[in-house]
Design a protein around this motif. Structure first.
Motif: not given
Length: 237
Positions: A54-78
């Motif tokens: 589901v697309p994020i309207g606004s805000g920030t998601v960080s994973f292992e110190g990296r901004d992944v807010t707008d990454e695709s599902a495929e990139r997140l799984v990888a």
């Protein structure tokens, strides 16, 4: 609390309908972080936004110190984020073994697929027994085990679980809750969204209460389990 995975001021919706309103949370690295709340509180939308569905309207998601807010599902799984959705969503016309192998589709997971498959079979002996059986012929509890196993086959660092015991018989649900802490022993970090508040808080290292798309309370699982407001609202006493 680490910065392994964090969400800041997340706003998510479907079209003009806003569902999440400024949600912020941090996952306990190597532990279970729970999101509890009633049906319709926004738990599934939260997890779906965190895994890129589901697309994020606004805000920030960080994973292992990296901004992944707008990454695709495929990139997140990888990159190491895997989700087991509500309703299981296995492939009914594929065997148990084929379902599991599909989970290891990303390059990082393929490199360790044999070792991961062995670990999954040890964790879920029933899947080993049913390895050549079609997924659609399994019981509800077995299908949930298969869904969990397939999620693990992606070799995640962070596993998102959306209502893993929904619709299961009490005995099977108890088995699932017994298994969940074992996932952290494998080095996984887990975010668990569940309506079974008592069982969830009993295994959660930290928990957030989501109401009408907003976090209204947070604390350790033990503290929230003893909270009078939580007991009155969700535990019936």
């Amino acid at each position: 609390m680490s910065d392994f995975f964090s969400v800041q001021d997340l706003h998510v919706g479907y079209g003009e309908v806003r569902v999440l309103h400024g949600v912020s949370l941090t996952a306990v690295e190597g532990g279970i972080t729970a999101v509890i709340g009633s049906n319709g509180a926004g738990k599934s939308t939260l997890l779906r936004s965190l895994c890129g569905i589901v697309p994020i309207g606004s805000g920030t998601v960080s994973f292992e110190g990296r901004d992944v807010t707008d990454e695709s599902a495929e990139r997140l799984v990888a990159g190491g984020i895997s989700m087991v959705p509500e309703g299981r969503w296995i492939f009914p016309d594929m065997t148990v073994l084929e379902n599991l192998r599909v989970g290891a589709i990303n390059p990082r997971a393929r490199a360790v697929k044999d070792e991961t498959l062995q670990a999954v079979m040890e964790m879920f002996p029933r899947l080993r027994e049913r390895s050549s059986q079609l997924g659609g012929t399994l019981s509800g509890g077995e299908q949930q085990m298969l869904a969990l196993g397939r999620g693990l086959m992606a070799a995640p660092k962070l596993l998102l679980l959306d209502e893993p015991t929904l619709g299961l018989a009490p005995g099977i649900a108890k088995q699932i809750f017994k298994i969940l802490p074992d996932l952290t022993a494998l080095g996984l970090t887990v975010i668990l969204a569940e309506q079974n508040v008592s069982k969830t808080l009993s295994i959660a290292h930290y928990a957030y209460v989501l109401e009408n798309g907003a976090i209204v309370l947070e604390g350790s699982g033990k503290d929230l389990l003893g909270n009078d407001a939580i007991r009155a609202a969700y535990l019936g006493h």
